[in-house]
Design a protein around this motif. Sequence first.
Motif, PDB file in Angstrom:
ATOM      1  N   ALA A 101      10.282  -4.294   2.852  1.00 48.80           N
ATOM      2  CA  ALA A 101       9.029  -4.977   3.187  1.00 48.80           C
ATOM      3  C   ALA A 101       7.837  -4.449   2.409  1.00 48.80           C
ATOM      4  N   ARG A 104       5.801  -7.841   0.952  1.00 48.70           N
ATOM      5  CA  ARG A 104       6.665  -9.002   0.801  1.00 48.70           C
ATOM      6  C   ARG A 104       5.892 -10.312   0.962  1.00 48.70           C
ATOM      7  N   ASP A 105       4.767 -10.294   1.644  1.00 48.35           N
ATOM      8  CA  ASP A 105       3.983 -11.525   1.803  1.00 48.35           C
ATOM      9  C   ASP A 105       3.220 -11.911   0.538  1.00 48.35           C
ATOM     10  N   ARG A 158       0.991  -9.877  -1.233  1.00 48.84           N
ATOM     11  CA  ARG A 158      -0.196  -9.070  -1.548  1.00 48.84           C
ATOM     12  C   ARG A 158       0.159  -7.893  -2.449  1.00 48.84           C
TER      13      ARG A 158
END
Length: 305
Positions: free
Chosen positions: A207, A223-224, A226
């Motif tokens: 993550a 993981r998003d 950023r």
Amino acid sequence: MTPTIVVAGATSFYLSLGVAEFPVHYLPTCTPRWLTGGVSGAAAHIARTVRTLGSHARLCTVVGTDLVGAGIRADLDAHGLLGPGVISGEGSSMGVVLVGPDGRRMGYPYLAPVNDVNYPFDVLAGQCRDADLLVLTNAKFVRPLVARADGLGIPIAVDAHLIADPGDPYNEPWLRAARVLFCSHERLPVPPERWIAEIFGRYPRCALVGVGLGARGAMLGLRDGRLITVQAVAPRGVLNTSGAGDGLFATFLHLWVSTEDPVRALQGAVLNAGWKVGDRTPAGASLTSADLRAIPPPPTIVGLW
């Protein structure tokens, strides 16, 4: 919240000495610029740092029954790290670090005395009871524990240090288990942003991917999408960069588990690592959480990887 962090890996006695320059030229005898010794090694340094910052630290390591081991045990006891996770081996790991005038280091870790110790999994599992995070360093004796530790239900954090291949056969068990993965930029074959993307693509459980950038600070991918980049600071100058990555990693973990704020965690990690490198023995120097709150954060950019 006061996190409980378990750290498994090597604890070593290190001599650090200042050399005039790199490469080191041969002389029959030579007086170092300075010489100092102390207890370090990745696991001990990480555990000592998170404890100084306010976490409960449980250290799982191997210490010899030799003279060096007696000194290591005394140091761990003095810093509240001598517990049931510290098991005995026949010999202790040691190391030497050569440090140039600009703080660059050349390490000679000697881990052979502990590499082949069969560390009991039930000891590790017992130390992990009610813990918030398990740090598995890539010491050789930890490797057989990784797959079973992955089943304990605790997030795992890994520092792969000088890794160069996202499919590295030795480090693969750690890479597959890691929720948080850090490494140094020093041997990366691609820019750190691309490395982060490759790790996320190959290891779906990961993550957070951090990269220590040395004099350029540090970078963290989420993981998003950023990407957080924090500029380096060295308020006391640079005397010894040995263990800077361990300090960065440990500080990030304490702050991330405590606050769940990756930006604040990376800023504090860069601050503490920058403080540590201003000391001849970085493993023994650390800011506290109160110190970190009192210091303005370094310049930070939040973008996308």
